[in-house]
Design an enzyme around this catalytic site. Structure first.
Site, PDB file in Angstrom:
ATOM      1  N   ASP A  94     -19.191  12.814 -21.086  1.00  0.00           N
ATOM      2  CA  ASP A  94     -18.214  11.795 -21.480  1.00  0.00           C
ATOM      3  C   ASP A  94     -18.002  11.819 -22.993  1.00  0.00           C
ATOM      4  OD1 ASP A  94     -20.522  10.503 -22.451  1.00  0.00           O
ATOM      5  OD2 ASP A  94     -20.842   9.523 -20.512  1.00  0.00           O
TER       6      ASP A  94
ATOM      7  N   ASP B  65      -1.227  22.981 -20.480  1.00  0.00           N
ATOM      8  CA  ASP B  65      -1.693  23.510 -19.198  1.00  0.00           C
ATOM      9  C   ASP B  65      -0.551  24.247 -18.482  1.00  0.00           C
ATOM     10  OD1 ASP B  65      -3.945  23.425 -17.244  1.00  0.00           O
ATOM     11  OD2 ASP B  65      -2.511  22.339 -16.000  1.00  0.00           O
TER      12      ASP B  65
ATOM     13  N   ASP C   2     -24.684   8.923 -15.582  1.00  0.00           N
ATOM     14  CA  ASP C   2     -23.998   9.125 -14.292  1.00  0.00           C
ATOM     15  C   ASP C   2     -23.884  10.612 -13.944  1.00  0.00           C
ATOM     16  OD1 ASP C   2     -22.029  10.032 -15.986  1.00  0.00           O
ATOM     17  OD2 ASP C   2     -20.469   8.652 -15.287  1.00  0.00           O
TER      18      ASP C   2
ATOM     19  N   ASP D 109     -23.614  13.974 -21.233  1.00  0.00           N
ATOM     20  CA  ASP D 109     -23.512  12.664 -20.568  1.00  0.00           C
ATOM     21  C   ASP D 109     -24.224  11.628 -21.438  1.00  0.00           C
ATOM     22  OD1 ASP D 109     -23.398  10.580 -18.754  1.00  0.00           O
ATOM     23  OD2 ASP D 109     -25.060  11.337 -17.523  1.00  0.00           O
TER      24      ASP D 109
ATOM     25  N   GLU E 111      -1.187  27.734 -22.324  1.00  0.00           N
ATOM     26  CA  GLU E 111      -2.022  28.440 -21.347  1.00  0.00           C
ATOM     27  C   GLU E 111      -1.143  29.421 -20.586  1.00  0.00           C
ATOM     28  OE1 GLU E 111      -4.933  28.093 -17.494  1.00  0.00           O
ATOM     29  OE2 GLU E 111      -3.169  26.835 -17.649  1.00  0.00           O
TER      30      GLU E 111
HETATM   31  C1  NOJ Z   1      -5.247  25.330 -15.569  1.00  0.00           C
HETATM   32  C2  NOJ Z   1      -6.537  24.609 -15.762  1.00  0.00           C
HETATM   33  O1  NOJ Z   1      -7.287  25.270 -16.744  1.00  0.00           O
HETATM   34  C3  NOJ Z   1      -7.224  24.582 -14.423  1.00  0.00           C
HETATM   35  O2  NOJ Z   1      -8.553  24.163 -14.517  1.00  0.00           O
HETATM   36  C4  NOJ Z   1      -6.408  23.709 -13.517  1.00  0.00           C
HETATM   37  O3  NOJ Z   1      -6.961  23.730 -12.224  1.00  0.00           O
HETATM   38  C5  NOJ Z   1      -4.959  24.191 -13.434  1.00  0.00           C
HETATM   39  N1  NOJ Z   1      -4.420  24.546 -14.708  1.00  0.00           N
HETATM   40  C6  NOJ Z   1      -4.076  23.121 -12.856  1.00  0.00           C
HETATM   41  O4  NOJ Z   1      -3.886  22.089 -13.783  1.00  0.00           O
END
Ligand code: NOJ
Length: 540
Positions: A37, A208, A33, A29, A272
Protein backbone atom coordinates in the site's frame (compact mmCIF):
# COMPACT_ATOMS: atom_id res chain seq x y z
CA UNK A 1 1.35 20.15 -3.86
CA UNK A 2 5.01 19.37 -4.55
CA UNK A 3 6.89 21.86 -6.75
CA UNK A 4 7.74 20.59 -10.23
CA UNK A 5 11.33 21.14 -11.33
CA UNK A 6 13.19 20.92 -14.64
CA UNK A 7 16.53 19.13 -14.75
CA UNK A 8 19.72 21.06 -15.28
CA UNK A 9 21.03 21.95 -18.70
CA UNK A 10 17.61 22.86 -20.12
CA UNK A 11 16.92 19.19 -20.92
CA UNK A 12 13.59 17.82 -19.78
CA UNK A 13 14.18 15.75 -16.66
CA UNK A 14 12.86 12.57 -18.25
CA UNK A 15 15.72 12.50 -20.76
CA UNK A 16 18.17 12.04 -17.91
CA UNK A 17 15.94 9.83 -15.80
CA UNK A 18 16.04 6.19 -14.81
CA UNK A 19 12.51 4.99 -14.05
CA UNK A 20 11.57 2.35 -11.48
CA UNK A 21 8.36 0.39 -11.88
CA UNK A 22 6.90 -0.02 -8.41
CA UNK A 23 4.35 -2.85 -8.37
CA UNK A 24 2.33 -1.46 -5.51
CA UNK A 25 0.56 -4.63 -4.37
CA UNK A 26 3.87 -6.34 -3.74
CA UNK A 27 6.19 -3.57 -2.58
CA UNK A 28 5.48 -2.95 1.11
CA UNK A 29 2.41 -3.66 3.23
CA UNK A 30 1.88 -1.31 6.18
CA UNK A 31 -1.29 -2.64 7.80
CA UNK A 32 -0.90 -6.41 7.86
CA UNK A 33 -3.53 -7.24 5.23
CA UNK A 34 -0.86 -8.90 3.07
CA UNK A 35 -1.20 -6.32 0.27
CA UNK A 36 1.28 -3.55 -0.46
CA UNK A 37 0.00 0.00 0.00
CA UNK A 38 0.95 3.66 -0.27
CA UNK A 39 1.86 4.12 3.42
CA UNK A 40 4.15 1.12 2.89
CA UNK A 41 5.84 2.86 -0.04
CA UNK A 42 6.32 5.93 2.16
CA UNK A 43 8.36 3.80 4.54
CA UNK A 44 10.64 2.74 1.72
CA UNK A 45 11.34 5.97 -0.14
CA UNK A 46 14.86 6.04 1.27
CA UNK A 47 15.48 2.67 -0.32
CA UNK A 48 14.49 4.12 -3.69
CA UNK A 49 16.69 7.18 -3.15
CA UNK A 50 19.67 5.01 -2.14
CA UNK A 51 19.12 2.81 -5.16
CA UNK A 52 19.55 5.96 -7.23
CA UNK A 53 16.49 6.01 -9.49
CA UNK A 54 15.04 9.32 -10.63
CA UNK A 55 11.36 8.59 -11.10
CA UNK A 56 8.92 6.03 -9.76
CA UNK A 57 6.03 4.67 -11.81
CA UNK A 58 3.45 3.34 -9.36
CA UNK A 59 0.96 0.76 -10.65
CA UNK A 60 -2.76 1.57 -10.21
CA UNK A 61 -4.07 2.41 -6.74
CA UNK A 62 -7.53 3.51 -7.87
CA UNK A 63 -10.76 2.06 -6.43
CA UNK A 64 -11.23 -1.27 -8.14
CA UNK A 65 -12.91 -4.65 -7.71
CA UNK A 66 -9.41 -6.04 -8.49
CA UNK A 67 -10.46 -8.45 -11.22
CA UNK A 68 -7.16 -7.40 -12.86
CA UNK A 69 -5.54 -6.05 -9.68
CA UNK A 70 -6.26 -2.41 -10.26
CA UNK A 71 -6.27 -2.32 -14.06
CA UNK A 72 -10.07 -2.51 -13.76
CA UNK A 73 -10.66 1.02 -12.53
CA UNK A 74 -13.95 1.97 -10.88
CA UNK A 75 -12.95 5.59 -10.19
CA UNK A 76 -9.95 7.18 -11.91
CA UNK A 77 -9.70 9.98 -9.38
CA UNK A 78 -9.65 8.12 -6.09
CA UNK A 79 -7.58 5.71 -4.03
CA UNK A 80 -8.78 2.23 -3.11
CA UNK A 81 -8.88 1.86 0.70
CA UNK A 82 -6.70 -1.25 0.30
CA UNK A 83 -3.93 1.04 -0.89
CA UNK A 84 -4.49 4.08 1.34
CA UNK A 85 -6.07 7.47 0.77
CA UNK A 86 -5.71 10.44 -1.52
CA UNK A 87 -3.63 12.21 1.11
CA UNK A 88 -1.08 9.38 0.84
CA UNK A 89 -0.51 10.26 -2.82
CA UNK A 90 0.24 13.84 -1.78
CA UNK A 91 2.56 12.58 0.94
CA UNK A 92 4.32 10.31 -1.52
CA UNK A 93 4.81 13.18 -3.96
CA UNK A 94 6.36 15.28 -1.21
CA UNK A 95 8.53 12.47 0.11
CA UNK A 96 9.87 11.70 -3.36
CA UNK A 97 10.36 15.35 -4.13
CA UNK A 98 12.40 15.87 -0.96
CA UNK A 99 14.76 13.22 -2.26
CA UNK A 100 14.85 14.57 -5.82
CA UNK A 101 12.60 11.89 -7.34
CA UNK A 102 9.46 12.19 -9.41
CA UNK A 103 6.17 10.33 -9.49
CA UNK A 104 4.58 8.82 -12.59
CA UNK A 105 1.09 7.35 -12.31
CA UNK A 106 -0.50 4.53 -14.25
CA UNK A 107 -3.24 5.97 -16.46
CA UNK A 108 -5.70 3.32 -17.67
CA UNK A 109 -7.67 4.92 -20.52
CA UNK A 110 -8.62 1.93 -22.68
CA UNK A 111 -11.18 0.40 -20.34
CA UNK A 112 -12.87 0.75 -16.99
CA UNK A 113 -14.21 -1.74 -14.51
CA UNK A 114 -17.75 -3.08 -15.00
CA UNK A 115 -18.30 -1.44 -11.61
CA UNK A 116 -17.44 2.03 -12.89
CA UNK A 117 -20.53 4.28 -12.66
CA UNK A 118 -20.16 5.03 -16.41
CA UNK A 119 -20.50 1.36 -17.33
CA UNK A 120 -23.26 0.67 -14.83
CA UNK A 121 -25.21 3.46 -16.48
CA UNK A 122 -24.28 2.35 -20.00
CA UNK A 123 -25.42 -1.21 -19.50
CA UNK A 124 -28.73 -0.23 -17.85
CA UNK A 125 -30.51 0.22 -21.21
CA UNK A 126 -29.85 0.74 -24.90
CA UNK A 127 -31.05 4.32 -24.55
CA UNK A 128 -28.85 5.18 -21.55
CA UNK A 129 -27.14 8.53 -21.95
CA UNK A 130 -23.73 6.95 -21.55
CA UNK A 131 -24.53 3.86 -23.66
CA UNK A 132 -22.18 5.06 -26.37
CA UNK A 133 -19.31 5.54 -23.93
CA UNK A 134 -18.54 1.84 -24.48
CA UNK A 135 -18.51 -0.34 -27.61
CA UNK A 136 -21.78 -2.22 -28.14
CA UNK A 137 -22.64 -4.31 -31.21
CA UNK A 138 -25.47 -6.54 -32.34
CA UNK A 139 -24.79 -10.29 -32.29
CA UNK A 140 -23.63 -11.90 -35.54
CA UNK A 141 -26.44 -13.58 -37.55
CA UNK A 142 -25.74 -16.87 -35.73
CA UNK A 143 -26.05 -15.11 -32.38
CA UNK A 144 -22.28 -15.26 -31.79
CA UNK A 145 -19.84 -12.39 -31.24
CA UNK A 146 -19.92 -9.52 -33.77
CA UNK A 147 -16.41 -10.24 -35.10
CA UNK A 148 -13.35 -12.41 -34.47
CA UNK A 149 -11.41 -10.07 -32.18
CA UNK A 150 -9.63 -11.80 -29.32
CA UNK A 151 -9.17 -10.72 -25.73
CA UNK A 152 -5.62 -10.53 -24.44
CA UNK A 153 -6.90 -12.22 -21.30
CA UNK A 154 -8.05 -15.25 -23.34
CA UNK A 155 -11.10 -16.05 -25.49
CA UNK A 156 -13.34 -13.71 -27.48
CA UNK A 157 -13.10 -9.96 -26.89
CA UNK A 158 -16.91 -9.79 -26.76
CA UNK A 159 -19.34 -10.59 -23.96
CA UNK A 160 -23.08 -10.82 -24.46
CA UNK A 161 -25.11 -8.61 -22.17
CA UNK A 162 -28.37 -10.47 -21.46
CA UNK A 163 -30.32 -7.46 -20.29
CA UNK A 164 -29.86 -5.32 -23.39
CA UNK A 165 -29.27 -8.08 -25.96
CA UNK A 166 -26.00 -6.69 -27.35
CA UNK A 167 -22.33 -7.59 -27.04
CA UNK A 168 -19.78 -5.25 -25.47
CA UNK A 169 -16.10 -5.19 -26.31
CA UNK A 170 -13.34 -5.91 -23.81
CA UNK A 171 -9.75 -6.19 -25.00
CA UNK A 172 -8.99 -7.82 -21.63
CA UNK A 173 -11.26 -9.47 -19.03
CA UNK A 174 -15.06 -9.26 -19.39
CA UNK A 175 -14.87 -7.12 -16.22
CA UNK A 176 -12.86 -4.54 -18.21
CA UNK A 177 -15.17 -3.08 -20.89
CA UNK A 178 -13.40 -0.90 -23.48
CA UNK A 179 -14.25 2.79 -23.61
CA UNK A 180 -15.35 4.33 -26.89
CA UNK A 181 -12.64 6.92 -27.57
CA UNK A 182 -14.42 8.01 -30.75
CA UNK A 183 -17.02 9.63 -28.49
CA UNK A 184 -15.86 13.22 -27.67
CA UNK A 185 -17.51 13.06 -24.25
CA UNK A 186 -15.31 10.06 -23.33
CA UNK A 187 -12.23 11.92 -24.50
CA UNK A 188 -13.07 14.94 -22.41
CA UNK A 189 -13.87 12.89 -19.32
CA UNK A 190 -10.61 10.97 -19.60
CA UNK A 191 -8.55 14.12 -20.25
CA UNK A 192 -10.12 15.52 -17.11
CA UNK A 193 -8.60 12.58 -15.23
CA UNK A 194 -5.16 13.73 -16.36
CA UNK A 195 -5.88 17.26 -15.14
CA UNK A 196 -7.02 15.94 -11.77
CA UNK A 197 -3.67 14.28 -11.11
CA UNK A 198 -1.55 16.96 -12.78
CA UNK A 199 -3.18 19.50 -10.48
CA UNK A 200 -1.95 17.43 -7.55
CA UNK A 201 1.57 17.61 -8.93
CA UNK A 202 2.28 14.23 -10.54
CA UNK A 203 5.05 14.37 -13.12
CA UNK A 204 3.62 12.10 -15.76
CA UNK A 205 1.74 8.98 -16.73
CA UNK A 206 2.47 5.53 -18.02
CA UNK A 207 -0.40 5.03 -20.47
CA UNK A 208 -1.79 1.50 -20.25
CA UNK A 209 -2.23 -0.34 -23.59
CA UNK A 210 -1.91 2.84 -25.57
CA UNK A 211 -2.09 1.01 -28.90
CA UNK A 212 -5.55 -0.38 -28.18
CA UNK A 213 -7.33 2.95 -27.60
CA UNK A 214 -8.92 3.09 -31.03
CA UNK A 215 -10.30 0.24 -33.05
CA UNK A 216 -11.40 -0.04 -36.65
CA UNK A 217 -14.51 2.13 -37.02
CA UNK A 218 -16.21 -0.65 -39.04
CA UNK A 219 -15.23 -3.45 -36.67
CA UNK A 220 -13.70 -5.56 -39.45
CA UNK A 221 -12.14 -8.93 -38.54
CA UNK A 222 -8.46 -9.21 -37.66
CA UNK A 223 -6.52 -11.42 -40.13
CA UNK A 224 -4.76 -14.62 -39.05
CA UNK A 225 -1.18 -14.28 -37.83
CA UNK A 226 1.01 -16.39 -40.13
CA UNK A 227 3.72 -16.50 -37.45
CA UNK A 228 1.49 -17.96 -34.76
CA UNK A 229 2.98 -21.10 -33.24
CA UNK A 230 1.09 -23.65 -31.18
CA UNK A 231 1.88 -22.83 -27.58
CA UNK A 232 1.76 -19.05 -28.14
CA UNK A 233 -1.00 -17.25 -26.20
CA UNK A 234 -4.37 -17.61 -27.88
CA UNK A 235 -4.72 -13.92 -28.77
CA UNK A 236 -1.62 -14.19 -30.94
CA UNK A 237 -3.57 -16.30 -33.44
CA UNK A 238 -4.64 -13.01 -35.08
CA UNK A 239 -2.80 -9.88 -36.14
CA UNK A 240 -4.49 -7.04 -34.26
CA UNK A 241 -4.41 -4.63 -37.19
CA UNK A 242 -8.11 -3.73 -36.84
CA UNK A 243 -8.53 -4.06 -33.09
CA UNK A 244 -5.47 -1.90 -32.30
CA UNK A 245 -2.77 0.45 -33.70
CA UNK A 246 -5.12 2.74 -35.65
CA UNK A 247 -3.19 5.82 -36.85
CA UNK A 248 -5.76 8.22 -35.38
CA UNK A 249 -4.55 7.20 -31.92
CA UNK A 250 -1.95 9.91 -32.40
CA UNK A 251 -4.72 12.52 -32.41
CA UNK A 252 -5.72 11.30 -28.97
CA UNK A 253 -2.13 11.37 -27.78
CA UNK A 254 -1.82 14.93 -29.11
CA UNK A 255 -4.86 15.89 -27.02
CA UNK A 256 -3.23 14.30 -23.95
CA UNK A 257 0.03 16.14 -24.67
CA UNK A 258 -1.88 19.39 -24.99
CA UNK A 259 -3.25 18.83 -21.49
CA UNK A 260 0.23 18.14 -20.10
CA UNK A 261 1.68 21.14 -21.92
CA UNK A 262 -0.45 23.48 -19.82
CA UNK A 263 1.52 22.44 -16.74
CA UNK A 264 5.08 23.50 -15.97
CA UNK A 265 7.98 21.11 -15.55
CA UNK A 266 7.93 18.92 -18.68
CA UNK A 267 5.39 16.32 -17.59
CA UNK A 268 5.83 13.08 -19.45
CA UNK A 269 3.73 10.44 -21.21
CA UNK A 270 5.14 6.93 -21.42
CA UNK A 271 3.21 4.64 -23.75
CA UNK A 272 2.79 0.95 -23.03
CA UNK A 273 3.42 -0.66 -26.44
CA UNK A 274 4.53 -4.13 -27.46
CA UNK A 275 5.49 -3.35 -31.04
CA UNK A 276 8.53 -3.98 -33.18
CA UNK A 277 10.72 -0.89 -33.35
CA UNK A 278 9.47 0.09 -36.80
CA UNK A 279 5.87 0.48 -35.48
CA UNK A 280 6.91 1.71 -32.10
CA UNK A 281 8.70 4.80 -33.36
CA UNK A 282 5.50 6.09 -34.99
CA UNK A 283 4.20 6.76 -31.45
CA UNK A 284 6.66 9.65 -31.06
CA UNK A 285 4.19 11.32 -33.42
CA UNK A 286 4.61 14.01 -36.06
CA UNK A 287 7.00 16.70 -34.79
CA UNK A 288 7.43 14.57 -31.66
CA UNK A 289 3.88 15.42 -30.60
CA UNK A 290 3.14 11.85 -29.56
CA UNK A 291 4.24 10.20 -26.33
CA UNK A 292 7.73 11.31 -25.29
CA UNK A 293 8.66 7.76 -24.31
CA UNK A 294 7.01 4.88 -26.19
CA UNK A 295 8.15 1.85 -24.18
CA UNK A 296 10.54 -0.29 -26.17
CA UNK A 297 9.92 -3.87 -25.06
CA UNK A 298 11.98 -5.52 -27.80
CA UNK A 299 14.68 -6.79 -25.42
CA UNK A 300 11.98 -8.90 -23.77
CA UNK A 301 11.55 -11.28 -26.66
CA UNK A 302 14.92 -11.00 -28.34
CA UNK A 303 17.03 -14.13 -28.82
CA UNK A 304 19.71 -13.24 -26.30
CA UNK A 305 23.05 -12.94 -28.09
CA UNK A 306 25.49 -10.16 -28.92
CA UNK A 307 24.56 -9.98 -32.59
CA UNK A 308 20.82 -9.91 -31.78
CA UNK A 309 21.24 -6.99 -29.37
CA UNK A 310 23.58 -5.12 -31.71
CA UNK A 311 21.14 -5.47 -34.62
CA UNK A 312 18.20 -4.39 -32.47
CA UNK A 313 19.94 -1.30 -31.11
CA UNK A 314 21.19 -0.31 -34.56
CA UNK A 315 17.72 -0.73 -36.10
CA UNK A 316 16.11 1.23 -33.31
CA UNK A 317 18.66 4.04 -33.29
CA UNK A 318 18.38 4.32 -37.08
CA UNK A 319 14.58 4.38 -36.95
CA UNK A 320 14.20 7.03 -34.25
CA UNK A 321 12.81 10.32 -35.50
CA UNK A 322 15.20 13.29 -35.06
CA UNK A 323 15.35 14.40 -31.44
CA UNK A 324 13.37 11.41 -30.13
CA UNK A 325 14.63 9.90 -26.89
CA UNK A 326 15.01 6.10 -26.78
CA UNK A 327 13.64 3.87 -24.01
CA UNK A 328 14.58 0.38 -22.82
CA UNK A 329 12.79 -2.20 -20.69
CA UNK A 330 13.98 -5.59 -19.40
CA UNK A 331 11.03 -6.58 -17.27
CA UNK A 332 7.67 -5.58 -15.90
CA UNK A 333 4.76 -7.06 -13.95
CA UNK A 334 3.39 -8.76 -17.08
CA UNK A 335 6.55 -10.56 -18.21
CA UNK A 336 8.60 -13.43 -16.78
CA UNK A 337 11.51 -12.22 -14.65
CA UNK A 338 14.73 -11.40 -16.49
CA UNK A 339 16.78 -13.53 -14.06
CA UNK A 340 14.63 -16.54 -14.99
CA UNK A 341 14.65 -15.81 -18.71
CA UNK A 342 18.41 -15.32 -18.98
CA UNK A 343 19.81 -16.92 -15.83
CA UNK A 344 21.46 -15.09 -12.95
CA UNK A 345 24.80 -14.49 -14.71
CA UNK A 346 23.31 -12.92 -17.82
CA UNK A 347 20.83 -10.97 -15.68
CA UNK A 348 23.85 -9.02 -14.38
CA UNK A 349 25.08 -8.45 -17.92
CA UNK A 350 21.56 -7.40 -18.94
CA UNK A 351 21.44 -4.85 -16.10
CA UNK A 352 24.70 -3.37 -17.36
CA UNK A 353 23.25 -3.23 -20.87
CA UNK A 354 19.99 -1.61 -19.71
CA UNK A 355 21.80 1.09 -17.75
CA UNK A 356 24.45 1.91 -20.36
CA UNK A 357 22.33 2.04 -23.53
CA UNK A 358 21.27 5.46 -24.79
CA UNK A 359 17.83 6.40 -23.55
CA UNK A 360 15.51 6.17 -20.56
CA UNK A 361 15.67 2.76 -18.87
CA UNK A 362 12.88 1.36 -16.69
CA UNK A 363 13.88 -1.05 -13.93
CA UNK A 364 11.23 -3.44 -12.70
CA UNK A 365 10.88 -3.79 -8.93
CA UNK A 366 12.87 -6.76 -7.68
CA UNK A 367 15.08 -7.03 -10.76
CA UNK A 368 17.62 -4.99 -8.80
CA UNK A 369 17.73 -8.01 -6.45
CA UNK A 370 17.86 -10.52 -9.28
CA UNK A 371 14.53 -12.00 -8.17
CA UNK A 372 13.43 -15.01 -10.18
CA UNK A 373 9.95 -16.16 -11.14
CA UNK A 374 8.27 -17.38 -7.96
CA UNK A 375 6.72 -20.84 -7.72
CA UNK A 376 2.98 -20.27 -7.40
CA UNK A 377 1.10 -23.39 -6.31
CA UNK A 378 -2.20 -23.75 -8.22
CA UNK A 379 -4.34 -22.89 -5.20
CA UNK A 380 -2.46 -19.59 -4.74
CA UNK A 381 -2.86 -18.40 -8.36
CA UNK A 382 -4.58 -15.00 -8.47
CA UNK A 383 -4.06 -13.84 -12.05
CA UNK A 384 -7.08 -14.49 -14.26
CA UNK A 385 -5.33 -14.10 -17.62
CA UNK A 386 -5.18 -17.55 -19.14
CA UNK A 387 -3.01 -19.30 -21.69
CA UNK A 388 0.34 -21.04 -21.87
CA UNK A 389 3.04 -19.45 -19.74
CA UNK A 390 0.65 -16.66 -18.89
CA UNK A 391 0.38 -16.75 -15.10
CA UNK A 392 1.73 -13.32 -14.27
CA UNK A 393 1.76 -13.97 -10.52
CA UNK A 394 5.25 -15.46 -10.77
CA UNK A 395 6.79 -12.05 -11.50
CA UNK A 396 4.56 -10.24 -9.01
CA UNK A 397 5.61 -11.99 -5.82
CA UNK A 398 6.40 -9.63 -2.92
CA UNK A 399 9.66 -7.77 -2.41
CA UNK A 400 12.11 -9.51 -0.12
CA UNK A 401 13.21 -6.89 2.38
CA UNK A 402 14.66 -9.21 5.01
CA UNK A 403 14.85 -12.87 5.91
CA UNK A 404 11.97 -12.93 8.40
CA UNK A 405 8.67 -14.84 7.87
CA UNK A 406 6.89 -12.19 5.75
CA UNK A 407 10.26 -11.09 4.28
CA UNK A 408 9.65 -7.64 5.82
CA UNK A 409 6.90 -7.19 3.23
CA UNK A 410 3.99 -7.96 5.53
CA UNK A 411 3.19 -8.95 9.07
CA UNK A 412 0.14 -10.81 7.75
CA UNK A 413 -0.59 -13.45 5.12
CA UNK A 414 0.87 -12.17 1.81
CA UNK A 415 -1.53 -12.04 -1.15
CA UNK A 416 1.00 -14.03 -3.21
CA UNK A 417 3.56 -16.39 -1.70
CA UNK A 418 6.71 -14.76 -0.40
CA UNK A 419 9.63 -16.80 -1.67
CA UNK A 420 12.64 -16.20 0.53
CA UNK A 421 15.95 -17.51 -0.72
CA UNK A 422 19.24 -17.26 1.13
CA UNK A 423 20.99 -14.03 0.23
CA UNK A 424 18.12 -12.71 -1.88
CA UNK A 425 16.71 -10.01 0.41
CA UNK A 426 17.61 -6.34 0.44
CA UNK A 427 19.09 -6.75 3.92
CA UNK A 428 21.36 -9.58 2.81
CA UNK A 429 22.38 -7.93 -0.45
CA UNK A 430 23.12 -4.47 0.79
CA UNK A 431 26.07 -5.70 2.85
CA UNK A 432 27.43 -7.80 0.00
CA UNK A 433 29.55 -5.91 -2.54
CA UNK A 434 29.11 -8.77 -5.01
CA UNK A 435 25.30 -8.76 -4.89
CA UNK A 436 22.93 -7.79 -7.68
CA UNK A 437 21.71 -4.91 -5.54
CA UNK A 438 25.26 -3.57 -5.14
CA UNK A 439 25.83 -3.92 -8.88
CA UNK A 440 22.60 -2.07 -9.70
CA UNK A 441 23.45 0.73 -7.29
CA UNK A 442 26.96 0.96 -8.73
CA UNK A 443 25.59 1.13 -12.29
CA UNK A 444 23.16 3.88 -11.33
CA UNK A 445 25.91 5.80 -9.54
CA UNK A 446 28.19 5.43 -12.57
CA UNK A 447 25.45 6.82 -14.81
CA UNK A 448 25.24 9.87 -12.60
CA UNK A 449 29.02 10.38 -12.66
CA UNK A 450 29.57 9.75 -16.36
CA UNK A 451 27.47 12.15 -18.41
CA UNK A 452 28.46 10.28 -21.58
CA UNK A 453 26.32 7.36 -20.39
CA UNK A 454 23.31 9.68 -20.40
CA UNK A 455 23.83 12.10 -23.26
CA UNK A 456 26.57 10.41 -25.26
CA UNK A 457 25.96 9.05 -28.74
CA UNK A 458 25.74 5.30 -29.23
CA UNK A 459 28.10 3.45 -31.55
CA UNK A 460 27.99 -0.30 -31.92
CA UNK A 461 31.50 -1.68 -32.42
CA UNK A 462 31.36 -5.47 -32.55
CA UNK A 463 29.38 -8.57 -31.72
CA UNK A 464 32.09 -11.05 -32.67
CA UNK A 465 32.42 -14.17 -30.56
CA UNK A 466 29.21 -13.26 -28.71
CA UNK A 467 30.87 -10.31 -26.98
CA UNK A 468 28.96 -7.09 -27.50
CA UNK A 469 31.15 -3.99 -27.60
CA UNK A 470 29.79 -0.47 -27.95
CA UNK A 471 30.78 3.06 -27.22
CA UNK A 472 28.99 6.01 -25.64
CA UNK A 473 30.62 9.27 -26.47
CA UNK A 474 30.00 12.96 -25.80
CA UNK A 475 32.24 15.99 -26.33
CA UNK A 476 34.25 15.25 -23.17
CA UNK A 477 34.39 11.53 -22.78
CA UNK A 478 34.36 8.16 -24.51
CA UNK A 479 33.03 5.19 -22.57
CA UNK A 480 33.23 1.62 -23.86
CA UNK A 481 31.12 -1.27 -22.73
CA UNK A 482 32.06 -4.89 -23.38
CA UNK A 483 29.51 -7.57 -22.53
CA UNK A 484 30.32 -11.25 -22.65
CA UNK A 485 27.01 -12.85 -23.48
CA UNK A 486 28.35 -16.37 -22.98
CA UNK A 487 29.15 -18.37 -19.86
CA UNK A 488 32.67 -19.08 -21.10
CA UNK A 489 35.62 -16.65 -20.86
CA UNK A 490 36.32 -14.58 -23.98
CA UNK A 491 39.14 -12.44 -25.23
CA UNK A 492 38.47 -8.95 -26.46
CA UNK A 493 40.76 -6.27 -27.68
CA UNK A 494 41.26 -2.64 -28.62
CA UNK A 495 44.83 -2.95 -29.88
CA UNK A 496 46.40 0.40 -30.64
CA UNK A 497 43.71 2.37 -28.84
CA UNK A 498 45.62 3.13 -25.67
CA UNK A 499 44.92 2.21 -22.10
CA UNK A 500 41.50 1.79 -20.57
CA UNK A 501 40.51 1.65 -16.95
CA UNK A 502 37.78 -0.66 -15.72
CA UNK A 503 35.18 1.67 -14.25
CA UNK A 504 32.86 -1.18 -13.30
CA UNK A 505 32.61 -4.93 -13.83
CA UNK A 506 29.72 -7.30 -13.23
CA UNK A 507 32.35 -9.61 -11.77
CA UNK A 508 33.18 -8.47 -8.25
CA UNK A 509 36.48 -10.38 -8.42
CA UNK A 510 37.81 -8.23 -11.26
CA UNK A 511 40.74 -6.00 -10.41
CA UNK A 512 39.79 -2.45 -11.41
CA UNK A 513 43.13 -1.97 -13.16
CA UNK A 514 44.26 -0.97 -16.62
CA UNK A 515 43.46 -2.80 -19.80
CA UNK A 516 45.63 -2.46 -22.90
CA UNK A 517 45.33 -4.22 -26.22
CA UNK A 518 43.87 -7.61 -25.47
CA UNK A 519 41.84 -8.43 -22.40
CA UNK A 520 39.93 -11.42 -21.11
CA UNK A 521 36.36 -11.30 -19.90
CA UNK A 522 35.16 -13.98 -17.52
CA UNK A 523 32.03 -15.92 -18.50
CA UNK A 524 28.93 -13.74 -18.00
CA UNK A 525 31.10 -10.70 -17.40
CA UNK A 526 30.42 -7.19 -18.56
CA UNK A 527 32.75 -4.23 -18.07
CA UNK A 528 32.42 -0.49 -18.45
CA UNK A 529 35.73 1.04 -19.53
CA UNK A 530 37.02 4.56 -19.76
CA UNK A 531 40.12 5.69 -21.57
CA UNK A 532 42.73 7.24 -19.37
CA UNK A 533 46.21 8.46 -19.68
CA UNK A 534 48.29 6.08 -17.56
CA UNK A 535 50.79 8.73 -16.63
CA UNK A 536 48.56 11.76 -16.33
CA UNK A 537 45.37 9.95 -15.32
CA UNK A 538 43.18 12.71 -16.77
CA UNK A 539 40.05 12.18 -18.84
CA UNK A 540 40.15 12.29 -22.63
C1 NOJ B 1 -1.30 -3.78 -19.24
C2 NOJ B 1 -1.03 -3.96 -17.79
O1 NOJ B 1 0.35 -3.85 -17.56
C3 NOJ B 1 -1.58 -5.32 -17.42
O2 NOJ B 1 -1.17 -5.72 -16.15
C4 NOJ B 1 -3.07 -5.25 -17.54
O3 NOJ B 1 -3.62 -6.52 -17.30
C5 NOJ B 1 -3.49 -4.80 -18.94
N1 NOJ B 1 -2.72 -3.71 -19.43
C6 NOJ B 1 -4.93 -4.37 -18.95
O4 NOJ B 1 -5.08 -3.14 -18.30
Amino acid sequence: MAPVRMSGGGQPWWRRAVFYELYLRSFQDSDGDGIGDLPGVLRRVDYLAELGVDAVWVTPFYPSPMADFGYDVADHCGVDPTYGALADVDRLLEALDRRGMRLVLDYVPNHTSVEHPWFREARASRSAERRDWYLWREPAPDGGPPNNWLSQAGGSAWTFDERTGQYYLHSFLPEQPDLNWRNPAVREAMLQVLRFWLDRGVHGFRVDVLGALLKDADFRDDPPNPRYQPGDPDFMRLLPIRSANQPEILEIVAAMRAVLARYPGERVLIGELYDPVETLVSYYGPALGGVQLPFNMNLLWLRWCAQGVLDLVNRYEAGLPGGAWPTWVLGNHDQPRVASRLGPGQARVAAMLLLTLRGAPTLYQGDELGLRNAEIPPHRVRDRFTGPGRCRDQQRSPMLWDDGPGAGFTAGEPWLPVEPRAGASVRAQQEDPGSMLSLTRALLALRRREAALVDGDWRGISAADNVLIYERCNAERRIRVALNMDETPKEGGFAGEGAWRVALSTDPARDKGWIDGVFTLAGDEGVVLRPENRTGGGPR
